[in-house]
Design an enzyme around this catalytic site. Structure first.
Site, PDB file in Angstrom:
ATOM      1  N   ARG A  47     -14.965  12.818 -33.787  1.00  0.00           N
ATOM      2  CA  ARG A  47     -14.142  14.009 -33.162  1.00  0.00           C
ATOM      3  C   ARG A  47     -14.565  15.028 -34.037  1.00  0.00           C
ATOM      4  O   ARG A  47     -13.803  15.801 -34.968  1.00  0.00           O
ATOM      5  CB  ARG A  47     -12.523  13.739 -33.542  1.00  0.00           C
ATOM      6  CG  ARG A  47     -12.000  12.665 -32.764  1.00  0.00           C
ATOM      7  CD  ARG A  47     -11.711  12.819 -31.364  1.00  0.00           C
ATOM      8  NE  ARG A  47     -12.635  12.862 -30.065  1.00  0.00           N
ATOM      9  CZ  ARG A  47     -12.417  12.472 -28.855  1.00  0.00           C
ATOM     10  NH1 ARG A  47     -11.373  12.285 -28.626  1.00  0.00           N
ATOM     11  NH2 ARG A  47     -13.339  12.530 -28.252  1.00  0.00           N
ATOM     12  N   LYS A  79      -0.990   5.817 -23.648  1.00  0.00           N
ATOM     13  CA  LYS A  79      -0.850   6.025 -25.112  1.00  0.00           C
ATOM     14  C   LYS A  79       0.696   5.401 -25.366  1.00  0.00           C
ATOM     15  O   LYS A  79       1.166   4.197 -25.256  1.00  0.00           O
ATOM     16  CB  LYS A  79      -0.939   7.358 -25.768  1.00  0.00           C
ATOM     17  CG  LYS A  79      -2.533   7.582 -25.701  1.00  0.00           C
ATOM     18  CD  LYS A  79      -3.298   7.961 -24.446  1.00  0.00           C
ATOM     19  CE  LYS A  79      -4.561   8.494 -24.750  1.00  0.00           C
ATOM     20  NZ  LYS A  79      -5.352   8.462 -23.494  1.00  0.00           N
ATOM     21  N   PHE A 100      -8.292  19.594 -25.695  1.00  0.00           N
ATOM     22  CA  PHE A 100      -8.420  18.168 -25.577  1.00  0.00           C
ATOM     23  C   PHE A 100      -9.616  18.244 -24.617  1.00  0.00           C
ATOM     24  O   PHE A 100      -9.913  18.861 -23.509  1.00  0.00           O
ATOM     25  CB  PHE A 100      -7.197  17.399 -25.008  1.00  0.00           C
ATOM     26  CG  PHE A 100      -7.650  15.794 -25.197  1.00  0.00           C
ATOM     27  CD1 PHE A 100      -7.869  15.236 -26.487  1.00  0.00           C
ATOM     28  CD2 PHE A 100      -7.953  15.257 -24.008  1.00  0.00           C
ATOM     29  CE1 PHE A 100      -8.444  14.019 -26.593  1.00  0.00           C
ATOM     30  CE2 PHE A 100      -8.502  13.576 -24.005  1.00  0.00           C
ATOM     31  CZ  PHE A 100      -8.683  13.257 -25.433  1.00  0.00           C
ATOM     32  N   THR A 101     -10.593  17.026 -24.738  1.00  0.00           N
ATOM     33  CA  THR A 101     -11.922  17.339 -24.011  1.00  0.00           C
ATOM     34  C   THR A 101     -11.777  17.209 -22.652  1.00  0.00           C
ATOM     35  O   THR A 101     -12.318  17.921 -21.997  1.00  0.00           O
ATOM     36  CB  THR A 101     -12.693  15.838 -24.603  1.00  0.00           C
ATOM     37  OG1 THR A 101     -11.925  14.683 -24.338  1.00  0.00           O
ATOM     38  CG2 THR A 101     -12.961  15.906 -26.043  1.00  0.00           C
ATOM     39  N   TYR A 143       0.805  -1.330   0.038  1.00  0.00           N
ATOM     40  CA  TYR A 143      -0.012  -0.118   0.016  1.00  0.00           C
ATOM     41  C   TYR A 143       0.852   1.240  -0.231  1.00  0.00           C
ATOM     42  O   TYR A 143       0.760   2.297  -0.765  1.00  0.00           O
ATOM     43  CB  TYR A 143      -0.904  -0.122   1.426  1.00  0.00           C
ATOM     44  CG  TYR A 143      -1.740   1.293   1.201  1.00  0.00           C
ATOM     45  CD1 TYR A 143      -3.164   0.831   0.461  1.00  0.00           C
ATOM     46  CD2 TYR A 143      -1.751   2.392   1.463  1.00  0.00           C
ATOM     47  CE1 TYR A 143      -4.160   1.987   0.463  1.00  0.00           C
ATOM     48  CE2 TYR A 143      -2.504   3.368   1.598  1.00  0.00           C
ATOM     49  CZ  TYR A 143      -3.572   3.225   1.155  1.00  0.00           C
ATOM     50  OH  TYR A 143      -4.631   4.132   0.732  1.00  0.00           O
ATOM     51  N   PHE A 171     -19.897  12.955 -25.829  1.00  0.00           N
ATOM     52  CA  PHE A 171     -19.561  11.922 -26.877  1.00  0.00           C
ATOM     53  C   PHE A 171     -19.513  10.633 -26.327  1.00  0.00           C
ATOM     54  O   PHE A 171     -19.877   9.656 -27.057  1.00  0.00           O
ATOM     55  CB  PHE A 171     -18.387  12.334 -27.593  1.00  0.00           C
ATOM     56  CG  PHE A 171     -17.178  12.585 -26.836  1.00  0.00           C
ATOM     57  CD1 PHE A 171     -16.860  13.787 -26.074  1.00  0.00           C
ATOM     58  CD2 PHE A 171     -16.200  11.407 -26.435  1.00  0.00           C
ATOM     59  CE1 PHE A 171     -15.784  13.744 -25.214  1.00  0.00           C
ATOM     60  CE2 PHE A 171     -15.049  11.501 -25.748  1.00  0.00           C
ATOM     61  CZ  PHE A 171     -15.104  12.570 -25.121  1.00  0.00           C
ATOM     62  N   ASP A 228       1.232  18.523 -21.857  1.00  0.00           N
ATOM     63  CA  ASP A 228       0.315  17.111 -22.073  1.00  0.00           C
ATOM     64  C   ASP A 228       1.219  16.170 -22.969  1.00  0.00           C
ATOM     65  O   ASP A 228       1.329  16.395 -24.120  1.00  0.00           O
ATOM     66  CB  ASP A 228      -0.994  17.557 -22.515  1.00  0.00           C
ATOM     67  CG  ASP A 228      -1.739  16.124 -22.785  1.00  0.00           C
ATOM     68  OD1 ASP A 228      -1.383  15.145 -22.716  1.00  0.00           O
ATOM     69  OD2 ASP A 228      -3.083  16.396 -22.828  1.00  0.00           O
TER      70      ASP A 228
HETATM   71  N1  F0G Z   1      -4.578  14.191 -23.030  1.00  0.00           N
HETATM   72  C1  F0G Z   1      -4.737  13.926 -24.566  1.00  0.00           C
HETATM   73  C2  F0G Z   1      -4.011  14.472 -25.538  1.00  0.00           C
HETATM   74  C3  F0G Z   1      -5.280  12.787 -24.721  1.00  0.00           C
HETATM   75  O1  F0G Z   1      -5.494  12.042 -25.826  1.00  0.00           O
HETATM   76  C4  F0G Z   1      -5.849  11.874 -23.603  1.00  0.00           C
HETATM   77  C5  F0G Z   1      -6.812  10.833 -23.859  1.00  0.00           C
HETATM   78  C6  F0G Z   1      -5.880  12.499 -22.382  1.00  0.00           C
HETATM   79  C7  F0G Z   1      -5.074  13.653 -22.139  1.00  0.00           C
HETATM   80  C8  F0G Z   1      -6.606  11.898 -20.971  1.00  0.00           C
HETATM   81  O2  F0G Z   1      -6.167  10.636 -20.695  1.00  0.00           O
HETATM   82  O3  F0G Z   1      -7.843   8.976 -21.029  1.00  0.00           O
HETATM   83  O4  F0G Z   1      -6.028   8.552 -19.652  1.00  0.00           O
HETATM   84  O5  F0G Z   1      -7.496   9.922 -18.713  1.00  0.00           O
HETATM   85  N2  F0G Z   1      -7.266  10.256 -24.968  1.00  0.00           N
HETATM   86  C9  F0G Z   1      -7.969   9.212 -25.361  1.00  0.00           C
HETATM   87  C10 F0G Z   1      -8.434   9.338 -26.675  1.00  0.00           C
HETATM   88  C11 F0G Z   1      -9.057   9.095 -24.488  1.00  0.00           C
HETATM   89  O6  F0G Z   1      -9.025   8.240 -27.240  1.00  0.00           O
HETATM   90  O7  F0G Z   1      -7.789  10.122 -27.346  1.00  0.00           O
HETATM   91  P1  F0G Z   1      -6.846   9.540 -20.218  1.00  0.00           P
END
Ligand code: F0G
Length: 462
Positions: free
Chosen positions: A387, A263, A129-130, A77, A453, A220
């Site tokens: 997208r 990724k 980014f979303t 832990y 989405f 990022d």
């Molecule tokens: N920043 C970028 C540029 C991303 O592409 C993603 C995730 C995140 C942050 C968030 O990271 O998913 O680990 O919480 N992108 C995925 C995609 C979901 O399909 O493009 P996460």
């Protein structure tokens, strides 16, 4: 006549040791599955999918070395040895001083935004980014796009569409004042622009500008190694440099980072926040306990942290990135041979089909990208992702964002599919393109409040 062989092909620097069997479905089954899923590819069951190009996130194949590392995961832990190995890999390869583990990228974004953003702040960035923008907004900040105009133009051949327009940045600094800008948010290999890189030159110019104004840069770094590959291929002076050195140089020009290890780092789950600022670290280390877990596991199992430590090293291998981006380029060229309009230049993690050019008879309110993703799935069982206007969501005032880019993303998991799979994907996109004029749009019948989405539902316009 003497012929010489041109050696230009890349090949994967690995071979297969185990395979996962896929379901091949009928058109009728797929038509029913997508209807049941409200015409949203996120709501499909993966058993109904043949080739899954929804995302490159957490869908990578781990190496034999990563799987072996799983077995030495320390599940303590507190004070897990696996955390210290992951921390050491991050410090060594990326150069950031302090590391906070999180369950994935958005966990890191949540904590970083809470620590660094005050209500009323403005966060300039090279395209949104979303999840990143939503966490900035939830912390009371406002995102401001400072990416170059070319990034919003699918046809522009600019080699570094992830670049910042310094005039746009200067204008917002002048308007709101540097004190209201906690940091500039810089993504490497900008996802929403089509996996497009920022150049080292631009990053260094940005660094000089922000230094003068006392503004930090938060990176990022989700796809930093793919960005480094493009710098090596396209930027003068970097042709002979190793990807690992370019990655380090990028990180050295920023003050901290958030990372989705799902990724670049070749794992199925994980992320972290990193910073060079003790005060930011101190507060983040406090908050991570509230949202993720103790600061030596942050929501991850010890084995996950081991796999990240190994995966980071593998991601910096030049041959790996050559094969990775080489496969994306192969798919893109095959699609172009069928006339399918795609975002140019071809990006790092997938092919982004221009749905506005593909279905010019639809308005953006008829969701051309959402419609196209559903059509491709019914055609071949290939799952892709919208997208465009659905992903862009609504502004804090409730009105829709209308993004210039209305895209369908064919995202390639790393080390998962073969070149033959890419042929099937390209042929499917090509055959849907042939009957594009018959395709009608959709209407949204259910809309969730956040990140719509993921769970929105649609019906076909009859
Ligand atoms: N920043 C970028 C540029 C991303 O592409 C993603 C995730 C995140 C942050 C968030 O990271 O998913 O680990 O919480 N992108 C995925 C995609 C979901 O399909 O493009 P996460």
């Amino acid at each position: 006549m003497k012929r010489t062989v041109q050696k230009k092909s890349w090949a994967e620097p690995y071979k297969m040791k185990m395979v996962e069997l896929l379901n091949v479905t009928s058109r009728q089954q797929r038509a029913r599955a997508i209807k049941d899923a409200g015409y949203n590819t996120f709501l499909l069951r993966s058993e109904d999918v043949y080739i899954d190009l929804l995302t490159d996130s957490g869908t990578n194949a781990m190496s034999d070395r990563q799987w072996s590392a799983f077995m030495v995961g320390d599940e303590a832990y507190a004070g897990s040895a696996s955390f210290y190995r992951m921390e050491a890999a991050i410090q060594k390869h990326y150069g950031y001083k302090y590391v906070i583990p999180t369950h994935q990228g958005r966990g890191a974004e949540n904590i970083l935004s809470k620590v660094m953003i005050k209500p009323g702040d403005v966060i300039p960035g090279n395209m949104y980014f979303t999840t990143t923008r939503l966490h900035q907004e939830l912390a009371g900040g406002k995102f401001h796009d400072i990416i170059i105009d070319e990034a919003h133009d699918p046809g522009s051949e600019h080699p570094f569409k992830g670049n910042v327009d310094l005039n746009k940045l200067a204008a917002i600094v002048k308007k709101v004042g540097a004190k209201k800008i906690p940091y500039v948010s810089i993504a490497t290999n900008v996802n929403m622009a089509g996996g497009q890189p920022i150049s080292m030159k631009n990053l260094k110019e940005l660094r000089a500008f922000t230094k003068r104004h006392g503004i930090k840069i938060i990176h990022d770094m989700t796809r930093v190694a793919e960005n480094a590959y493009f710098i090596q291929q396209r930027e003068k002076g970097y042709e002979k440099k190793k990807i690992r050195d370019i990655v380090r140089e990028i990180c050295d020009n920023t003050d901290g980072a958030t990372m989705s290890a799902k990724k670049d780092a070749l794992v199925n789950i994980g992320g972290f926040m990193a910073t060079n600022d003790w005060n930011v670290y101190e507060e983040a280390r406090n908050l991570v306990v509230v949202y993720e877990g103790l600061h030596t596991y942050g929501g991850l199992a010890g084995r996950d942290m081991e796999a990240i430590a190994v995966g980071i090293g593998e991601s910096l291998n030049d041959e790996h990135q050559h094969a990775r981006v080489g496969q994306v380029e192969y798919l893109g060229h095959r699609m172009e041979s069928f006339g399918v309009p795609i975002v140019r230049p071809i990006g790092g993690h997938g092919i982004f089909v221009d749905a506005k050019a593909f279905l010019p008879h639809l308005t953006q309110d008829q969701f051309p990208a959402q419609t196209l993703a559903a059509e491709i799935f019914v055609d071949s069982g290939v799952r892709t992702m919208e997208r465009g206007i659905v992903s862009a969501g609504r502004k804090p005032d409730g009105t829709n964002y209308y993004p210039k880019l209305e895209l369908v993303r064919f995202t390639l998991p790393r080390r998962v599919y073969t070149q033959a799979h890419m042929d099937v994907v390209a042929e499917s996109a090509g055959s849907v393109f042939e009957r594009r004029k018959k395709i009608k749009g959709m209407k949204m019948v259910y809309e969730p409040k956040y990140l719509r989405f993921f769970q929105a539902r649609f019906e076909m316009i009859k």
